[in-house]
Scaffold this active site. Structure first.
Site, short mmCIF file in Angstrom:
data_model
loop_
_atom_site.label_atom_id
_atom_site.label_comp_id
_atom_site.label_asym_id
_atom_site.label_seq_id
_atom_site.Cartn_x
_atom_site.Cartn_y
_atom_site.Cartn_z
N GLU A 217 -14.18 -15.42 -14.28
CA GLU A 217 -13.00 -15.27 -13.49
C GLU A 217 -13.08 -13.73 -12.89
OE1 GLU A 217 -11.83 -17.95 -12.35
OE2 GLU A 217 -11.69 -19.17 -14.00
N CYS A 251 -6.41 -10.59 -9.01
CA CYS A 251 -7.50 -11.13 -8.29
C CYS A 251 -7.30 -12.15 -7.42
CB CYS A 251 -8.28 -11.97 -9.45
SG CYS A 251 -7.55 -13.25 -10.39
#
Length: 473
Positions: A217, A251
Site C-alpha cells: 500500500e 496516503c
C-alpha cells in the site's frame, strides 16, 4: 524496548509451530480473536489518545477515536457479521456428462504466518486494520510497529500482549532500518507493507528472495478534478478540511487539484474565505496535527521555498505562518507550478496543494493517466455524466466522488493501489480473500465418464472425448 532479531526469530518459530498444529481454525476461534482485538482497542482508548498526541506533538483525540482505533473497530465489527458466510466453501458446478456425480469446490485455506510492516502516519490503524482480515482468514500475525512513533508503538505492543498469546498475534518494535530489512527476509506466508514507494521497492526485492507473496500500500500523488459545479463554497470547504486532515499525512489525501481555468480566481477566493471562516487561526488550534518530525517539516516547507523561487504564487489561506516548535504547517496553495517542481513530482504528505488550471475533462484525465497510478482519485461536482466518465476512465486504486478517503475507509469496500500505488488489497470480502489461499478440491465419483475415457489402453471412448473438444469439420 527494541526487539532483537533473535527474539523475532523465536516469535516467528512459535507462530509457525502453532499454525502447524491448527491449519484451519474454526469460526468460533476466529471470532474470539477478533473480539479480543476489539476489546483491546476499547480498553486502551484513552492511552492511544495520549500517545498519539505525544508522538505528533498535537493530535486531536477525536481523530484518534474515529480514524485510528475507530478504524480498527469498524473493520473488526463488520467482519464479525460476515465471517460465517465468508468461510463457507464455494461449490462449483460440473458438467454431469463429463464428470458424472463428481463434485468440485474451493476452500479458503489460511496462508499461515503473516508479517505486517506498519507506517508512522497511522501507527494504530495501519498496524491493526489489516490484522482484522488476517485473523478472520485464520492466520497468525507479527506486526512490526513504526520506530518513529515510539510512545504509540510501545503501547500497541503492550495492548496486544495483554490480549493475545504471542503465538496468535504479536507486535515487535525494531530499532532501525536493518531490523525492518531483516523482518522482510523471513519466510513469511504473506508480507504486507504500507508506506512510500522507495521503501516498498526494497521490501519487494527482499521478499522476492523467499518468493514471499506481498501486499503493498504505497500512496502517491492523488489528483482532484473540480468541475464547473464543483467550484462552490460547500465543496471547496469539503476539499480543504479533508486536505488538512492529520496534517495531510494520509496516503489517500488529495495531493493536487485541477480547477476549470476560467474559474481559478473564483476557486482561490472561495478557498480563502471558507478556510478563514473555519479557522481564523489554524496553527495552534487543537484540530491541527503536528508534522511527525523536523525532517518532514523542513521537507514540506522546502517545496514552498522552491516554488516561490521559481516565481509561483504561494498562498497561506488564512495568513498563518508555520510553527517550528509545534511543527505545524498552515494550509498553503501553490498556483500553477511547473511540472519539474517538487510540489508536482513528489507525494507532498502535508497541507500544501498545487492547483492547476484545465480546460476539459479529457485534458485532466489524460494528464492523470499519463502519470504514475494514484492510490486515489477524486471528482468534485454535481454533473452526473462527468462523474461517470471520470470514475470509468481514470486508472487509480479507488475513486471518490465528492468525498475524500472514505473509499479507503469503508469496511465493505476493498482498499488497494495499482502500479506505483501498490499491489493487492485489504478490507471487504476481497481483503479476506487476499489473506487466504483458494484451495481447489475435486472429488471424483465412480460414474465419471471422463475418468473412464482416461483409462488405458485408450479406445473408442477416449477418441470420442478427444473429438468432442473440437468443432465438427
Amino acid at each position: 524496548m527494541h526487539t532483537t532479531t533473535q527474539e523475532l526469530d523465536r516469535l516467528f518459530a512459535a507462530q509457525k509451530a502453532a499454525f502447524g498444529r491448527n491449519t484451519m481454525p474454526m469460526l468460533d476461534e476466529r471470532l474470539d480473536r477478533l473480539r479480543r482485538l476489539e476489546a483491546a482497542m476499547v480498553r486502551n482508548r484513552k492511552g492511544f489518545q495520549e500517545t498519539l498526541a505525544a508522538d505528533f506533538g498535537s493530535h486531536s483525540p477525536m481523530v484518534t477515536d474515529l480514524f485510528e482505533t475507530g478504524g480498527v473497530l469498524g473493520r473488526n465489527r463488520y467482519i464479525q457479521t460476515q465471517l460465517a458466510e465468508w468461510m463457507q466453501p464455494s461449490e462449483r458446478p460440473l458438467n454431469a456428462y463429463v464428470h458424472g456425480q463428481s463434485s468440485a469446490r474451493v476452500i479458503r485455506q489460511p496462508k499461515g504466518v503473516i508479517g505486517n510492516l506498519a507506517p508512522w502516519n497511522f501507527p494504530i490503524e495501519c498496524a491493526l486494520v489489516m490484522v482484522n482480515d488476517m485473523l478472520a482468514a485464520g492466520n497468525r500475525v507479527i506486526v512490526k510497529a513504526s520506530e518513529q512513533t515510539e510512545a504509540t508503538s510501545a503501547l500497541l505492543r503492550r495492548a496486544i500482549a495483554e490480549a493475545f498469546d504471542e503465538s496468535e498475534l504479536a507486535v515487535v518494535c525494531g530499532e532501525d532500518i536493518a531490523f525492518a530489512e531483516y523482518f522482510c527476509t523471513l519466510p513469511w506466508d504473506h508480507l504486507t507493507y504500507t508506506g512510500g514507494g522507495r521503501i516498498g521497492r526494497n521490501v519487494l526485492r527482499l521478499a522476492a528472495e523467499r518468493l514471499t507473496p506481498v501486499t503493498l500500500e504505497l500512496g502517491g500523488k492523488n489528483p482532484t478534478v473540480f468541475s464547473e459545479s464543483g467550484v462552490s463554497a460547500d465543496l471547496v470547504e469539503r476539499f480543504l478540511y479533508n486536505r488538512v486532515f492529520k496534517g495531510g499525512q494520509v496516503c489517500t489525501s488529495p495531493d493536487y487539484a485541477f480547477v476549470p481555468a476560467h474559474r481559478l480566481d473564483d476557486w482561490i477566493a472561495l478557498a480563502k474565505s471558507t478556510w478563514s471562516a473555519m479557522y481564523p487561526s489554524y496553527v495552534g488550534h487543537p484540530d491541527a496535527t503536528g508534522t511527525i518530525n523536523r525532517r518532514h517539516y523542513d521537507r514540506i516547507l522546502g517545496y514552498l521555498s522552491e516554488a516561490e523561487a521559481a516565481g509561483c504564487t504561494v498562498i497561506s489561506l488564512n495568513g498563518d505562518t508555520p510553527d517550528s516548535e509545534r511543527l505545524q504547517i498552515p494550509m498553503y496553495l501553490v498556483i500553477d507550478p511547473d511540472e519539474a517542481l517538487g510540489v508536482m513530482t513528489d507525494e507532498i504528505f502535508g497541507p500544501v496543494t498545487a492547483v492547476k488550471p484545465y480546460t476539459s475533462l479529457d485534458e485532466a484525465v489524460d494528464y492523470i493517466n499519463s502519470h504514475d497510478r494514484p492510490l486515489a482519485a477524486y471528482f468534485v461536482g454535481r454533473e452526473r455524466d462527468l462523474a461517470d466518465a471520470f470514475q470509468t476512465r481514470v486508472i487509480a486504486g479507488g475513486i471518490g466522488i465528492n468525498v475524500f478517503g472514505l473509499q479507503g475507509a469503508e469496511p465493505v469496500l476493498p482498499f488497494g493501489g495499482i502500479g506505483a500505488s501498490g499491489m493487492g488489497c485489504h478490507s471487504g470480502y476481497e481483503g479476506f480473500l487476499g489473506f487466504t489461499h483458494g484451495k481447489s478440491v475435486f472429488e471424483c465419483a465412480d460414474d465419471s465418464p471422463l475418468m473412464a475415457a482416461l483409462k488405458g489402453p485408450y479406445g473408442a471412448m477416449t477418441q470420442a472425448f478427444a473429438d468432442a473438444v473440437f468443432p465438427p469439420s
